[in-house]
Motif scaffolding. Structure first.
Motif, mmCIF file in Angstrom:
data_model
loop_
_atom_site.group_PDB
_atom_site.id
_atom_site.type_symbol
_atom_site.label_atom_id
_atom_site.label_comp_id
_atom_site.label_asym_id
_atom_site.label_seq_id
_atom_site.Cartn_x
_atom_site.Cartn_y
_atom_site.Cartn_z
ATOM 1 N N ALA A 190 14.173 19.808 -72.027
ATOM 2 C CA ALA A 190 13.345 20.952 -72.430
ATOM 3 C C ALA A 190 13.609 22.156 -71.536
ATOM 4 N N VAL A 213 15.518 25.902 -72.665
ATOM 5 C CA VAL A 213 14.944 27.232 -72.458
ATOM 6 C C VAL A 213 15.838 28.065 -71.540
ATOM 7 N N VAL A 269 11.510 23.398 -78.887
ATOM 8 C CA VAL A 269 10.488 23.706 -77.893
ATOM 9 C C VAL A 269 9.091 23.510 -78.472
ATOM 10 N N ILE A 323 7.506 22.435 -70.576
ATOM 11 C CA ILE A 323 7.651 23.483 -71.598
ATOM 12 C C ILE A 323 6.818 24.706 -71.218
#
Length: 983
Positions: free
Chosen positions: A942, A946, A959, A974
């Motif tokens: 995760a 990003v 996400v 997250i």
């Protein structure tokens, strides 16, 4: 870390050690930390070479463990430093090797069997090494022959092209016929060269397969416990290498010479093919030592032996070397039901370490949560959390153990729940119930767990606050520490700390004092509490309070008065702390000076020395302070006289009285006095003829410690000093290896631009002591980068017989010769080293020194196919740092997403985002890892998504999905990643 940080770390380790004494343990107990000297003042004296570790080995190893953890050292670096520390301590404490005592009763049956097994293991290892060496040289010869055949083919193409041109230009029929005949011969020879090259390429492929097996077997045999301490080095074959046509044969590519070369190539090919057949038979012979399946069969059979020790040994070997085998996993799974509790315990650890993420392994561990033996159940939570964190079934198994009848099992389950599922509301409720458990250790564990995932939660804060009134002192101490870390701004935390500063338990009062000093350093109530604590009945609390007052209330007269009153404390360690605190908190203060002048006459020698150094640091312009330290030169204690000279050198280096004292002590009978006199003479008086004469005389001192003191002191002088250089040239021939090693270390600091220093370092690369050679390599790299002679000296040591020297040489090439093709080719050759750690050093060096180089990249790519479990995944990191954006490097890292170990899959996700952000192929791999069964892998994926692909629509979708992940850690990751991206 400051000396105060180190003292606090020792105290924390002491508390952990005391808590662990209640847990079921097998094996040799650790040295009690309570027996070690670890006060702040003692640490300061150690840093200033004014004291010795107590006890030497145990303190040093614990010190290294603390500082390595603080420095976040990983891999083999902490172990390497521990080994180096042990060897240095042994050399310091045992100057001469002790003779080995033989006993008359050692030749019993068990001893004879062990000696027989050891001899067989040594023979097998030697044979495996010889076979691997033969294959390595055979591969090299095949590559050279292949290159030769390609050169022949190229020469023939030039002949054919030239003849075609000559045929068009000539009008003579006789000449034209001769040209056509030469062309036909050239084409025939070209076809022959191609056939011979095909034979070489086929043989090379076979050799590569055999070499991979040989290297794997060599590593497997080296892990055998009976040969773990046997020194083994590759031996070059006795005969000459395979003869090849000389290089100048093709300067004039005459067809007759080419025909002779092809005949020779055919002969070499035939002979080498016979050699390959012989090597193949070594791998398929029933009596051979390189048959892995045979060893696996023996280990599997050993798991059914009657002896529990034999079954346990077989289990350990299966986990270490056969984690890729399903048969091995099933055997370990079967041993989980072994009658021996010890075997079952090790089966739990083996399943977690060898088959993380495997569903069948998790099923077995869940079943073992109901084992009748508490020591077995005690191991289940940590094994489950380390490899199946975030898995609901794993969580339920650990939740069952929270209600276990055994205290230590409940304690372990509580801690592991917080580690594996932080932030989960159901887990929070379980931990809150743990704060009222009947066992004090469980209540402490609950407080620790709540801090990991629920800091700032008001309900949790109230539960921890209730624990400050617990009946058990350890729980109250843990409660105040937890409140400080998780709820520092809450007024109730300050009130609780103030209340506990009057607790009946010394450890609780000390924890409260630390909390007040850290959380409310300027608070007047805190100052009053600490002033009161300088009169506490516990000496550790008094010492801590004095130190904190000097740090946080420096210059405060009320605090000064409280510290000065402890100068008459009955404990010498407190008086020693007072001396340090006065210099640190109230320098140049006359009251502080007067107290130190009184302490310099103390009955304890350590107190007198602490006062002397304090006066030298902060009152070196005060005549009374100078006179008091001078008096210590006539002290009744030899150690005090020795260090008094150093204190004078620190505070009054240019004073003639200091010179006279140092000269007088340079002729003392005690080696320690002479060593300390050297420090003073070389620091400020080397321009003085008498001082220089004394130092030159001490170059021939019988004590290695004195000569090493000269090296250490002169090594910090500015480079190019001819007097220091001449002294170093003499000490480079010293009989003691520590002195020669010190010379090499000082060279990189003293004369990085002079050839004389370089030549000394080059001479030390041939030293018989490995530690000296290793230091010489570092000196050459740091002092003379890109120097051709220095480079050649480092290159020679890449073939050293000692692994640490080879490793230092590898790192030195990347530091001193980046971009150099000769150094690069040497490192590529070392990429085939039998030691996995050495191969990793090569990969890192190639990435650091030759980023973007395709030849270096290909060598690192081969390491990602390494048979070593440890080397294969971690060789991917150099690819991400040295060849970021390269497709071939990316594909090698992508392959790691299918590895069974979840830690490696995490590693792959992080590297792909680091080296290939925005790359579609890397994105597909990380998206797949975002659906991994392991919660920690999803968490890492995760963050990688990003960071590496912030604007991709697929990432936005992933996400959103991970934002509702069942594992709280993934949801938190997250949220953090989104916050960082928004910022």
């Amino acid at each position: 870390m400051s000396s105060r940080d180190i003292e606090d770390a020792f105290r924390q380790a002491l508390r952990e050690q005391q808590q662990e004494q209640r847990a079921p343990r097998r094996g040799t107990p650790e040295c009690p930390i309570s027996e070690m000297a670890y006060s702040k003042s003692h640490i300061d004296r150690l840093f200033n070479a004014q004291a010795r570790p107590k006890p030497p080995e145990q303190f040093t190893l614990r010190f290294l463990a603390i500082t390595s953890r603080a420095a976040r050292l990983t891999g083999q670096e902490p172990e390497r430093r521990r080994d180096e520390a042990r060897s240095l301590l042994w050399a310091a404490m045992n100057p001469a090797p002790l003779p080995v005592q033989r006993t008359d009763d050692a030749e019993d049956l068990a001893s004879l069997r062990h000696q027989r097994d050891l001899a067989l293991a040594q023979r097998d290892l030697a044979e495996a090494g010889a076979t691997e060496t033969r294959l390595r040289y055979a591969l090299r010869d095949a590559e050279f022959l292949l290159l030769t055949l390609f050169q022949i083919a190229g020469a023939l193409r030039e002949i054919i092209a030239g003849n075609d041109f000559r045929a068009l230009r000539t009008a003579d029929a006789h000449e034209l016929a001769r040209v056509h005949d030469e062309t036909r011969r050239a084409e025939t020879y070209k076809s022959t060269a191609r056939e011979e090259a095909d034979r070489v390429m086929a043989r090379k492929a076979t050799l590569e397969q055999l070499w991979d097996r040989a290297r794997a077997d060599l590593q497997r045999l080296a892990r055998h416990p009976d040969v773990s301490e046997l020194a083994f080095a590759h031996q070059s074959p006795g005969g000459p290498l395979t003869p090849m046509p000389p290089a100048d044969l093709f300067n004039q590519p005459a067809l007759d010479d080419i025909a002779a070369a092809l005949a020779k190539a055919h002969e070499v090919n035939t002979r080498e093919e016979q050699e390959v057949h012989a090597l193949q038979r070594a791998f398929t012979d029933d009596e051979g030592f390189l048959e892995p399946d045979g060893e696996l069969a023996v280990l599997l059979a050993s798991t059914r032996l009657a002896s529990p020790e034999a079954r346990d040994s077989a289990l350990t070997s299966l986990v270490a070397g056969w984690f890729h085998s399903e048969a091995a996993r099933k055997a370990v799974d079967r041993l989980a039901d072994d009658p021996s509790a010890l075997v079952r315990e090790h089966a739990i650890e083996g399943l977690s370490r060898g088959w993380p993420g495997h569903p069948a392994a998790l099923n077995t561990l869940i079943r073992m949560a109901d084992d009748p033996d508490s020591s077995v159940r005690h191991r289940v939570p940590r094994a489950v959390v380390s490899s199946w964190s975030g898995d609901p079934r794993a969580r339920d198994a650990v939740l069952r153990l929270v209600g276990d009848k055994t205290d230590v099992v409940r304690e372990r389950a509580v801690l592991c729940l917080a580690q594996g599922w932080p932030g989960d509301p159901a887990i929070r409720d379980v931990l809150l119930r743990g704060t009222i458990d009947p066992d004090a250790d469980v209540r402490q564990a609950a407080a620790t767990g709540l801090l990991k995932g629920w800091t700032g939660d008001p309900l949790v804060g109230r539960a921890i606050l209730r624990l400050t009134g617990d009946s058990h002192s350890a729980v109250r101490r843990k409660a105040v520490e937890t409140l400080l870390d998780g709820w520092p701004a809450v007024p109730a935390t300050l009130n609780a700390a103030l209340k506990l500063s009057c607790d009946g338990s010394p450890e609780v009062r000390q924890a409260a004092a630390r909390a007040l000093a850290v959380g409310w350093p300027g608070n007047l109530s805190t100052k009053e509490v600490l002033r009161r604590m300088t009169f506490d009945t516990d000496k550790d609390i008094r010492q801590h309070a004095i130190s904190v007052l000097a740090d946080a209330w420096s210059g405060d007269q009320q605090s000064l008065e409280a510290v000065r009153l402890r100068a008459d404390d009955q404990d010498p360690r407190i008086r020693e702390e007072v001396a340090d605190a006065l210099a640190e908190g109230w320098p140049d203060d006359l009251q502080s000076r007067d107290t130190l002048l009184r302490l310099i006459k103390d009955e304890d020698p350590d107190v007198r020395l602490s006062a002397a150094f304090a006066l030298g640091r902060e009152w070196n312009d005060d005549p009374a302070a100078h006179k008091a330290v001078l008096r210590l030169l006539d002290d009744r204690q030899e150690e005090v006289r020795s260090w008094a000279v150093v204190a004078l050198g620190d505070g009054w280096a240019s004073d003639t009285a200091t010179l006279e004292a140092a000269l007088r002590m340079s002729a003392d009978e005690d080696a320690n006095l002479r060593s300390n006199a050297v420090k003073v003479l070389t620091e400020g008086w080397l321009d003085d003829a008498h001082a220089l004469e004394a130092v030159v005389r001490l170059v021939g001192d019988p004590s290695p410690a004195v000569r090493l003191s000269i090296v250490s002191s002169l090594g910090h002088r500015p480079g190019g000093d001819p007097r220091a250089r001449d002294i170093f040239l003499r000490l480079a021939e010293d009989p003691h290896p520590d002195v020669r090693g010190g010379v090499a270390k000082a060279l990189e600091q003293g004369w990085p631009e002079t050839l004389a220093g370089r030549d000394v370092a080059l001479r030390l690369t041939a030293d018989p002591e490995a530690s000296v050679r290793e230091q010489a390599v570092k000196a050459l790299a740091a002092g003379w980068p890109r120097d051709p002679a220095a480079r050649n000296g480092v290159l020679r040591l890449t073939d050293d017989t000692t692994a640490s020297v080879r490793s230092s040489a590898v790192r030195a090439l990347a530091t001193a010769c980046p971009g150099d093709p000769v150094s690069r080719d040497t490192l590529i050759r070392l990429a085939d080293d039998a030691d996995a750690a050495a191969r990793l050093d090569v990969a890192n060096a190639l990435a650091a020194g030759w980023p973007g180089d395709l030849t270096a990249r290909d060598a690192v790519l081969r390491m990602t196919e390494d048979v070593s479990y440890g080397a294969r995944p971690w060789a991917a990191e150099p690819l991400a740092t040295g060849w970021a954006g390269d497709p071939a490097a990316r594909d090698a890292v992508v392959l790691l997403k299918a590895v069974g170990n979840p830690g490696i899959r995490q590693y792959a996700a992080r590297l792909l985002a680091q080296g290939w952000p925005g790359d579609p192929t890397a994105l597909d791999a990380v998206l797949a890892l975002a659906s991994d069964p392991d919660a920690e892998v999803r968490e890492t994926a995760a963050c990688a998504l990003v960071a590496g692909w912030p604007d991709e629509p697929l990432v936005e979708e992933a996400v959103r999905r991970l934002g509702a992940d069942p594992a709280p850690a993934v949801r938190k990751a997250i949220a953090r990643a989104e916050a960082e991206r928004g910022g």
